[in-house]
Design an enzyme around this catalytic site. Structure first.
Site, PDB file in Angstrom:
ATOM      1  N   LYS A 198       1.236   3.786  -3.330  1.00 52.97           N
ATOM      2  CA  LYS A 198       1.033   5.422  -2.978  1.00 52.97           C
ATOM      3  C   LYS A 198       2.112   6.821  -3.186  1.00 52.97           C
ATOM      4  CE  LYS A 198      -3.374   4.839  -2.133  1.00 52.97           C
ATOM      5  NZ  LYS A 198      -4.837   5.445  -2.871  1.00 52.97           N
ATOM      6  N   TYR A 237       1.346  -1.173  -0.150  1.00 51.08           N
ATOM      7  CA  TYR A 237       0.078  -0.299  -0.291  1.00 51.08           C
ATOM      8  C   TYR A 237       0.832   1.091  -0.407  1.00 51.08           C
ATOM      9  CZ  TYR A 237      -3.619   3.021   1.354  1.00 51.08           C
ATOM     10  OH  TYR A 237      -4.823   4.366   1.581  1.00 51.08           O
TER      11      TYR A 237
HETATM   12  P1  NAP Z   1     -12.948   2.595   1.005  1.00 53.21           P
HETATM   13  O1  NAP Z   1     -14.262   2.758   1.934  1.00 53.21           O
HETATM   14  O2  NAP Z   1     -12.379   0.442   1.535  1.00 53.21           O
HETATM   15  O3  NAP Z   1     -13.894   2.883   0.047  1.00 53.21           O
HETATM   16  C1  NAP Z   1     -12.902   1.625  -1.420  1.00 53.21           C
HETATM   17  C2  NAP Z   1     -13.098   2.501  -2.403  1.00 53.21           C
HETATM   18  O4  NAP Z   1     -13.174   1.646  -3.691  1.00 53.21           O
HETATM   19  C3  NAP Z   1     -15.080   0.922  -2.589  1.00 53.21           C
HETATM   20  O5  NAP Z   1     -16.222   1.866  -2.812  1.00 53.21           O
HETATM   21  C4  NAP Z   1     -14.790  -0.218  -3.586  1.00 53.21           C
HETATM   22  O6  NAP Z   1     -15.283  -0.534  -4.124  1.00 53.21           O
HETATM   23  C5  NAP Z   1     -13.234   0.468  -4.205  1.00 53.21           C
HETATM   24  N1  NAP Z   1     -12.917  -0.111  -4.919  1.00 53.21           N
HETATM   25  C6  NAP Z   1     -12.038  -1.399  -4.613  1.00 53.21           C
HETATM   26  N2  NAP Z   1     -11.602  -1.982  -6.006  1.00 53.21           N
HETATM   27  C7  NAP Z   1     -11.703  -1.117  -6.845  1.00 53.21           C
HETATM   28  C8  NAP Z   1     -11.540  -1.614  -8.224  1.00 53.21           C
HETATM   29  N3  NAP Z   1     -11.385  -2.189  -9.032  1.00 53.21           N
HETATM   30  N4  NAP Z   1     -12.305  -0.785  -8.823  1.00 53.21           N
HETATM   31  C9  NAP Z   1     -13.107   0.187  -8.473  1.00 53.21           C
HETATM   32  N5  NAP Z   1     -13.552   0.665  -7.251  1.00 53.21           N
HETATM   33  C10 NAP Z   1     -12.676  -0.280  -6.858  1.00 53.21           C
HETATM   34  O7  NAP Z   1     -11.793   3.016   1.691  1.00 53.21           O
HETATM   35  P2  NAP Z   1     -11.412   4.205   1.905  1.00 53.21           P
HETATM   36  O8  NAP Z   1     -11.203   4.598   2.992  1.00 53.21           O
HETATM   37  O9  NAP Z   1     -12.974   5.369   1.486  1.00 53.21           O
HETATM   38  O10 NAP Z   1     -10.581   4.633   0.232  1.00 53.21           O
HETATM   39  C11 NAP Z   1     -10.729   5.688  -0.326  1.00 53.21           C
HETATM   40  C12 NAP Z   1      -9.425   6.454  -1.303  1.00 53.21           C
HETATM   41  O11 NAP Z   1      -8.811   7.214   0.288  1.00 53.21           O
HETATM   42  C13 NAP Z   1      -8.473   4.416  -1.688  1.00 53.21           C
HETATM   43  O12 NAP Z   1      -7.727   5.325  -2.458  1.00 53.21           O
HETATM   44  C14 NAP Z   1      -7.841   4.915  -0.243  1.00 53.21           C
HETATM   45  O13 NAP Z   1      -6.371   4.458  -0.421  1.00 53.21           O
HETATM   46  C15 NAP Z   1      -7.129   6.884   0.245  1.00 53.21           C
HETATM   47  N6  NAP Z   1      -7.198   7.156   0.709  1.00 53.21           N
HETATM   48  C16 NAP Z   1      -7.961   6.454   3.027  1.00 53.21           C
HETATM   49  C17 NAP Z   1      -7.236   6.575   3.707  1.00 53.21           C
HETATM   50  C18 NAP Z   1      -8.026   6.250   5.206  1.00 53.21           C
HETATM   51  O14 NAP Z   1      -7.862   6.323   5.921  1.00 53.21           O
HETATM   52  N7  NAP Z   1      -9.199   5.936   5.039  1.00 53.21           N
HETATM   53  C19 NAP Z   1      -6.580   8.070   3.935  1.00 53.21           C
HETATM   54  C20 NAP Z   1      -5.744   7.649   2.818  1.00 53.21           C
HETATM   55  C21 NAP Z   1      -6.136   7.261   1.930  1.00 53.21           C
HETATM   56  P3  NAP Z   1     -15.935  -2.409  -3.191  1.00 53.21           P
HETATM   57  O15 NAP Z   1     -17.132  -1.352  -2.870  1.00 53.21           O
HETATM   58  O16 NAP Z   1     -16.914  -2.349  -4.600  1.00 53.21           O
HETATM   59  O17 NAP Z   1     -15.167  -2.841  -3.122  1.00 53.21           O
END
Ligand code: NAP
Length: 249
Positions: free
Chosen positions: A178, A174
């Site tokens: 990034k 991961y």
């Molecule tokens: P999340 O709730 O797990 O949501 C991830 C989303 O990505 C879900 O809608 C998932 O769909 C979708 N996804 C995964 N694989 C995919 C694919 N092959 N094609 C299309 N969609 C796909 O996570 P989140 O925290 O909201 O993350 C969103 C972004 O923020 C990510 O890039 C993550 O790395 C980044 N981020 C998050 C945090 C944090 O603390 N949460 C911090 C820094 C960065 P499904 O429902 O079908 O699985």
């Protein structure tokens, strides 16, 4: 062709992506809510549309959130989505590459190439696939903007700063995915001078990605992304930002 801003958010059926989609729709934009699973996407869009109706009309005509089936790991899926956007709207103004997965948190020495590849397929190759397919549509926009949803975990400066929480977290796929995305962002920004292409660090936000351990709300976690999605045509490009400002690479 519609005059409203047209935005596409990948992985928008839940988490930060869904909140970004909701906030962009609140601006009166047409939002294409990307979801690899059409049913999960339809449920999210129905909820956002119902919320929109409850809050009263904002001068638009008809629903502003439309589900678009999109698996960023599939070339076929990405190309089909671009074809559909071309046919329906003829252009794209804002692309938010938000879809991401966490992957293995095993000690670095225990991680194999397959585990790396799986995470890179979504977090790095996904945005590259999206850019290849959607840049021609973005070129037709008067103010094309791209937001790459990165992470402080991708920053070499942040993850080696003992004062930062990110320096205490381990993982190979991961964080390095990034870091790669950050360089990809920088290179697209140079290649596309008329565009605003930036990376966003949402900050540690409670979502399924981290078992809801994040300390920020979804509203806080979406702030930097919304700011970059709405950045002015003469605003920054090729940068990395969180909700407080610039993030060191
Ligand atoms: P999340 O709730 O797990 O949501 C991830 C989303 O990505 C879900 O809608 C998932 O769909 C979708 N996804 C995964 N694989 C995919 C694919 N092959 N094609 C299309 N969609 C796909 O996570 P989140 O925290 O909201 O993350 C969103 C972004 O923020 C990510 O890039 C993550 O790395 C980044 N981020 C998050 C945090 C944090 O603390 N949460 C911090 C820094 C960065 P499904 O429902 O079908 O699985």
């Amino acid at each position: 062709m519609t005059n409203t801003t047209i935005a596409l958010v990948t992985g928008a059926n839940k988490g930060i992506g869904r909140t970004v989609a909701a906030r962009l729709a609140e601006l009166g934009w047409t939002v294409l809510l990307g979801s690899r699973d059409p049913e999960r996407g339809a449920a999210a869009a129905a909820e956002l549309t119902a919320r929109d109706r409850r809050d009263g009309p904002r001068g638009g005509d008809g629903p502003r959130v439309h589900v678009i089936e999109l698996d960023v790991t599939s070339e076929t899926s990405v190309r089909a989505a671009a074809k559909l956007v071309d046919a329906e709207y003829g252009r794209l103004d804002v692309l938010v590459n938000n879809a991401g997965i966490g992957g293995s948190r095993a000690a670095a020495v225990d991680v194999g190439a397959d585990e790396m590849r799986e995470v890179y397929e979504t977090n790095v190759f996904g945005p590259v696939r999206m850019m290849r397919a959607f840049v021609p549509l973005l070129r037709r926009s008067a103010a094309p903007r791209v937001v790459m949803v990165s992470s402080g975990m991708g920053s070499l400066a942040v993850t080696t700063d003992p004062a930062r929480l990110e320096s205490t977290l381990i993982g190979l796929p991961y964080p390095s995915s990034k870091t790669a995305l950050n360089m990809v962002t920088s290179q697209y920004a140079k290649a596309l001078p008329g565009f605003r292409v930036n990376a966003a660090d949402p900050g540690y936000t409670a979502t399924d990605l981290n078992g809801h351990n994040g300390h920020q709300t979804l509203a806080e976690g979406s702030d930097a992304i919304v700011a970059l999605a709405t950045v002015a045509p003469d605003g920054p490009t090729g940068g990395f930002f969180d909700r407080a400002g610039p993030v060191p690479w």
